[in-house]
Write a protein that holds these residues in place. Sequence first.
Motif, PDB file in Angstrom:
ATOM      1  N   VAL A 153     -22.093  16.440  15.627  1.00  0.00           N
ATOM      2  CA  VAL A 153     -21.678  17.263  14.475  1.00  0.00           C
ATOM      3  C   VAL A 153     -22.691  18.386  14.179  1.00  0.00           C
ATOM      4  O   VAL A 153     -23.860  18.291  14.559  1.00  0.00           O
ATOM      5  CB  VAL A 153     -21.466  16.397  13.205  1.00  0.00           C
ATOM      6  CG1 VAL A 153     -20.368  15.367  13.444  1.00  0.00           C
ATOM      7  CG2 VAL A 153     -22.746  15.727  12.759  1.00  0.00           C
ATOM      8  N   LYS A 179     -24.516  11.678  16.725  1.00  0.00           N
ATOM      9  CA  LYS A 179     -25.664  12.589  16.722  1.00  0.00           C
ATOM     10  C   LYS A 179     -25.468  13.633  15.643  1.00  0.00           C
ATOM     11  O   LYS A 179     -24.630  14.524  15.755  1.00  0.00           O
ATOM     12  CB  LYS A 179     -25.823  13.312  18.055  1.00  0.00           C
ATOM     13  CG  LYS A 179     -27.157  14.064  18.100  1.00  0.00           C
ATOM     14  CD  LYS A 179     -27.234  15.095  19.197  1.00  0.00           C
ATOM     15  CE  LYS A 179     -26.993  16.496  18.715  1.00  0.00           C
ATOM     16  NZ  LYS A 179     -27.858  16.963  17.630  1.00  0.00           N
ATOM     17  N   GLU A 182     -29.723  18.453  14.297  1.00  0.00           N
ATOM     18  CA  GLU A 182     -31.175  18.335  14.133  1.00  0.00           C
ATOM     19  C   GLU A 182     -31.664  19.138  12.925  1.00  0.00           C
ATOM     20  O   GLU A 182     -32.745  18.930  12.410  1.00  0.00           O
ATOM     21  CB  GLU A 182     -31.907  18.792  15.400  1.00  0.00           C
ATOM     22  CG  GLU A 182     -31.681  20.235  15.829  1.00  0.00           C
ATOM     23  CD  GLU A 182     -30.451  20.402  16.725  1.00  0.00           C
ATOM     24  OE1 GLU A 182     -29.419  19.731  16.472  1.00  0.00           O
ATOM     25  OE2 GLU A 182     -30.527  21.226  17.664  1.00  0.00           O
ATOM     26  N   SER A 233     -20.295  25.123  17.710  1.00  0.00           N
ATOM     27  CA  SER A 233     -19.986  26.484  18.160  1.00  0.00           C
ATOM     28  C   SER A 233     -19.161  26.459  19.449  1.00  0.00           C
ATOM     29  O   SER A 233     -19.185  25.473  20.197  1.00  0.00           O
ATOM     30  CB  SER A 233     -21.293  27.236  18.413  1.00  0.00           C
ATOM     31  OG  SER A 233     -22.019  26.566  19.430  1.00  0.00           O
ATOM     32  N   LEU A 255     -14.083  23.979  16.811  1.00  0.00           N
ATOM     33  CA  LEU A 255     -15.026  25.061  17.098  1.00  0.00           C
ATOM     34  C   LEU A 255     -14.952  26.158  16.035  1.00  0.00           C
ATOM     35  O   LEU A 255     -14.814  25.873  14.857  1.00  0.00           O
ATOM     36  CB  LEU A 255     -14.773  25.579  18.512  1.00  0.00           C
ATOM     37  CG  LEU A 255     -14.774  24.488  19.596  1.00  0.00           C
ATOM     38  CD1 LEU A 255     -14.395  25.029  20.948  1.00  0.00           C
ATOM     39  CD2 LEU A 255     -16.109  23.765  19.659  1.00  0.00           C
ATOM     40  N   GLU A 387     -17.156  35.450  14.908  1.00  0.00           N
ATOM     41  CA  GLU A 387     -17.511  34.607  13.767  1.00  0.00           C
ATOM     42  C   GLU A 387     -18.944  34.943  13.327  1.00  0.00           C
ATOM     43  O   GLU A 387     -19.864  34.930  14.139  1.00  0.00           O
ATOM     44  CB  GLU A 387     -17.438  33.134  14.191  1.00  0.00           C
ATOM     45  CG  GLU A 387     -17.714  32.188  13.060  1.00  0.00           C
ATOM     46  CD  GLU A 387     -17.495  30.742  13.478  1.00  0.00           C
ATOM     47  OE1 GLU A 387     -18.098  30.311  14.476  1.00  0.00           O
ATOM     48  OE2 GLU A 387     -16.725  30.058  12.797  1.00  0.00           O
ATOM     49  N   TRP A 453      -6.507  18.592  10.527  1.00  0.00           N
ATOM     50  CA  TRP A 453      -7.512  19.649  10.606  1.00  0.00           C
ATOM     51  C   TRP A 453      -7.695  20.053  12.053  1.00  0.00           C
ATOM     52  O   TRP A 453      -7.938  19.214  12.920  1.00  0.00           O
ATOM     53  CB  TRP A 453      -8.861  19.174  10.030  1.00  0.00           C
ATOM     54  CG  TRP A 453      -9.879  20.265  10.067  1.00  0.00           C
ATOM     55  CD1 TRP A 453     -10.928  20.374  10.930  1.00  0.00           C
ATOM     56  CD2 TRP A 453      -9.921  21.414   9.230  1.00  0.00           C
ATOM     57  NE1 TRP A 453     -11.624  21.533  10.679  1.00  0.00           N
ATOM     58  CE2 TRP A 453     -11.026  22.185   9.643  1.00  0.00           C
ATOM     59  CE3 TRP A 453      -9.127  21.850   8.177  1.00  0.00           C
ATOM     60  CZ2 TRP A 453     -11.360  23.390   9.020  1.00  0.00           C
ATOM     61  CZ3 TRP A 453      -9.468  23.050   7.568  1.00  0.00           C
ATOM     62  CH2 TRP A 453     -10.565  23.804   7.984  1.00  0.00           C
TER      63      TRP A 453
HETATM   64  P1  NAD Z   1     -23.922  24.179  17.549  1.00  0.00           P
HETATM   65  O1  NAD Z   1     -22.820  24.273  18.529  1.00  0.00           O
HETATM   66  O2  NAD Z   1     -25.173  24.909  17.805  1.00  0.00           O
HETATM   67  O3  NAD Z   1     -24.366  22.626  17.392  1.00  0.00           O
HETATM   68  C1  NAD Z   1     -23.437  21.634  17.065  1.00  0.00           C
HETATM   69  C2  NAD Z   1     -23.994  20.305  17.519  1.00  0.00           C
HETATM   70  O4  NAD Z   1     -24.080  20.286  18.942  1.00  0.00           O
HETATM   71  C3  NAD Z   1     -25.405  19.996  17.012  1.00  0.00           C
HETATM   72  O5  NAD Z   1     -25.517  18.637  16.702  1.00  0.00           O
HETATM   73  C4  NAD Z   1     -26.264  20.358  18.214  1.00  0.00           C
HETATM   74  O6  NAD Z   1     -27.496  19.671  18.251  1.00  0.00           O
HETATM   75  C5  NAD Z   1     -25.377  19.906  19.356  1.00  0.00           C
HETATM   76  N1  NAD Z   1     -25.672  20.528  20.655  1.00  0.00           N
HETATM   77  C6  NAD Z   1     -26.341  21.683  20.900  1.00  0.00           C
HETATM   78  N2  NAD Z   1     -26.410  21.906  22.246  1.00  0.00           N
HETATM   79  C7  NAD Z   1     -25.765  20.868  22.835  1.00  0.00           C
HETATM   80  C8  NAD Z   1     -25.466  20.543  24.189  1.00  0.00           C
HETATM   81  N3  NAD Z   1     -25.868  21.308  25.211  1.00  0.00           N
HETATM   82  N4  NAD Z   1     -24.739  19.419  24.438  1.00  0.00           N
HETATM   83  C9  NAD Z   1     -24.308  18.641  23.429  1.00  0.00           C
HETATM   84  N5  NAD Z   1     -24.575  18.892  22.127  1.00  0.00           N
HETATM   85  C10 NAD Z   1     -25.286  19.998  21.831  1.00  0.00           C
HETATM   86  O7  NAD Z   1     -23.269  24.536  16.155  1.00  0.00           O
HETATM   87  P2  NAD Z   1     -23.996  24.680  14.743  1.00  0.00           P
HETATM   88  O8  NAD Z   1     -24.803  25.927  14.783  1.00  0.00           O
HETATM   89  O9  NAD Z   1     -24.662  23.398  14.387  1.00  0.00           O
HETATM   90  O10 NAD Z   1     -22.725  24.848  13.758  1.00  0.00           O
HETATM   91  C11 NAD Z   1     -22.084  26.046  13.566  1.00  0.00           C
HETATM   92  C12 NAD Z   1     -20.838  26.151  14.425  1.00  0.00           C
HETATM   93  O11 NAD Z   1     -19.987  25.037  14.192  1.00  0.00           O
HETATM   94  C13 NAD Z   1     -20.007  27.360  14.085  1.00  0.00           C
HETATM   95  O12 NAD Z   1     -19.647  28.052  15.261  1.00  0.00           O
HETATM   96  C14 NAD Z   1     -18.762  26.800  13.417  1.00  0.00           C
HETATM   97  O13 NAD Z   1     -17.620  27.567  13.554  1.00  0.00           O
HETATM   98  C15 NAD Z   1     -18.639  25.460  14.034  1.00  0.00           C
HETATM   99  N6  NAD Z   1     -17.918  24.542  13.128  1.00  0.00           N
HETATM  100  C16 NAD Z   1     -16.602  24.254  13.367  1.00  0.00           C
HETATM  101  C17 NAD Z   1     -15.887  23.415  12.508  1.00  0.00           C
HETATM  102  C18 NAD Z   1     -14.433  23.088  12.736  1.00  0.00           C
HETATM  103  O14 NAD Z   1     -13.931  22.134  12.136  1.00  0.00           O
HETATM  104  N7  NAD Z   1     -13.699  23.827  13.554  1.00  0.00           N
HETATM  105  C19 NAD Z   1     -16.534  22.854  11.429  1.00  0.00           C
HETATM  106  C20 NAD Z   1     -17.872  23.152  11.214  1.00  0.00           C
HETATM  107  C21 NAD Z   1     -18.552  24.007  12.087  1.00  0.00           C
END
Ligand code: NAD
Length: 488
Positions: A153, A179, A182, A233, A255, A387, A453
Motif C-alpha cells: 500500500v 507491506k 515506508e 503509482s 493506480l 497525475e 472501487w
Molecule cells: P509508489 O508506487 O511509490 O509506492 C506504493 C508502494 O509500493 C509502497 O509501499 C512502496 O514501498 C512500494 N514499492 C515501491 N517500489 C516497489 C517495487 N519495485 N516493488 C514492489 N513494491 C514497491 O506510490 P506512492 O508514492 O506510495 O503513492 C502514490 C501513488 O499511489 C499515486 O500514483 C496514486 O495515484 C496511487 N494511489 C492509487 C490509489 C487507487 O486506489 N487507485 C489509491 C491511493 C494511491
Amino acid sequence: MLKFPHTLPGLYIDGQWAHGPEALTVINPASEQVLAHVDGADAGAVDLAVAAAQRAFAGWAKTPARTRADCLRAIANGVEARRQHLMQLQAGNNGKPLFEAGMDVDDVIATFNYYAGLADELDASRDRDVPLPTDEFTARVRREPCGVVGLIVPWNFPMVTTAWKLAPALAAGCCVVLKPSEVTPLAELELAAIIAESGLPAGVFNLVCGTGPAVGAPMAGHHGIAKLSFTGSNAVGVQVMQRAAETVKGVSLELGGKSALLVLEDADLDLAVELASGGGYFNAGQMCSATSRVLVADALYEPFVRRLKARAEAIVQGDPLAAGTEMGALVNRAQYQRVLGHIQAGIEAGATLVTGGGRPPALPVGFFVQPTVFTEVPLDSALWNQEIFGPVLCVRRFHSEAEAIERANNSDFGLVASVVSADVARAEQVANALQAGLVWINAPQVIFPQTAWGGYKQSSLGRELGPWGLQAFQEIKHVVRAAWPQVG
Ligand code: NAD
C-alpha cells in the motif's frame, strides 16, 4: 507529542514482534521533525513472513467463516477504541488535518464491519448448483480462499487502502503479508497491535515494514504468495506486474488517475465550487481520485473561476493537529518538490496561474503548498495529462456537452468522475458516457464499502470493495459429477 523515544519494531511475523536489518526514519511533514525510527525488513524477513502465513493457511481457510467474521468485528472494535490515537498518528505522519484522519478511521471501521457481514454469509453460500443442459451430469461451483496474499500500500490513505485489502482477504480465508509505505508506517503498526489483540491465530496476519526494493519487490516475485494486491503509482504497478509474471501470480492493481469534474450550464454554482474544491484539495490533493481536470460550461466559466479562486484562498492551512486546520502538508520533501516542479512546468507550458503556486508565506517550515488554480491549460501539457498528486486544479471551458464528455474521456486514466447539474436525468446520461469506475452526481467523493472501487484503462486492474473485493481473494472451483449409476 507524538514522538517515539525508541526504534519501533517494524516486523510482526507469526504473532511476534521483531526487529529488522534496515532503519526507516519517519517524519512529521508539517514540522519536518523526526517522529520515529522504524525497523525495515529485507528479503529474508519476507521469506519468514510468507512461511508463517503458509503454516497458518490450512487452519484459517477451514475456520468457520462466522468465526472469521468475529475476528473482523474485534478488529473494527479495536480501531474504534483507539480512534483518537489513530487519528493523531495519521495526521502526524501523513500531514492531513485531524478531521480528515477521523474520516479515514471511520472508513476503516466500516470496511471491517462490512466484510464481517459478508463473511457471516460465506459458508451458507460457498457451494452453488450450476444448471446444465443435460441430466447426465451435475455441477456445483465453489469459492475457496486463494492462499497467502501479499498486500502493498501507499502513503496517502495508509490505513484505508490497507483495510480495503486486509478485511476482504481475511474474510475470504486468506493469510496475509502486508507491506505499508515506508513513508507512513505508524498507523499500520498500531493496526497490527490491534490485530494482535483481536484473537486472530498467529501467522494469519504478518506485517513487514520496509522499502519497495527491499520488501515490495521480493514479495512481488515470491513463489509462496498466490495473489498480490497493490495500490500505488503506475510506474511501480508495472514493475510489480512484471515481477509477479515470473510466478504467474494473480495481481490486482489500483493506480493513478487524472479525473474530470464536469460543471454543466444548469449547475448550482456554489455546489460546483464546493465540489471542485473538495475534489482537488482534500488530503492536499494527494488522491488518486482527485478531480484535477475541471470542465466548466461557457455560461458559468467566468463566475466559476472567480469563486473557485476565492474559495481556494480561504482554505486554512497549517498544523494538521491544530483544530480548525482545513489543509495540511504534503507527505514529504520529495512530493513537495515534485508538485512544485509540475506547477513550474505548467507555467512554462503557457497555463495561466490564477492563484497559489507556491509555499504559503505564513508557513516557512513543513511541506506546504498553497491550493492552486490554473486556467488556459494546454491540452497537450503535462499539467493537463499527468497525475500531479498535489493541490492543483486545472480549469477549462467547454461549449457543448459532447465536447465535455470527449475531453473528460481523453485520458490514459479512468478512475472516477463528477458531474454537477440541476437536471438529474441529464447528469445520469452524462455519467453513462464517462469512462470511469465511479461517477458522483452533485455529490462529494463519498465511498461506501458496498460500492466497487477501481477504474477504467490504466487506473486499475480489478476492483476493490463490495463483493468484488472479496472475490479478488477467492479461487473458483467447479465439481462436475456423472449422474448415472456409479460402479462399485
Ligand atoms: P509508489 O508506487 O511509490 O509506492 C506504493 C508502494 O509500493 C509502497 O509501499 C512502496 O514501498 C512500494 N514499492 C515501491 N517500489 C516497489 C517495487 N519495485 N516493488 C514492489 N513494491 C514497491 O506510490 P506512492 O508514492 O506510495 O503513492 C502514490 C501513488 O499511489 C499515486 O500514483 C496514486 O495515484 C496511487 N494511489 C492509487 C490509489 C487507487 O486506489 N487507485 C489509491 C491511493 C494511491
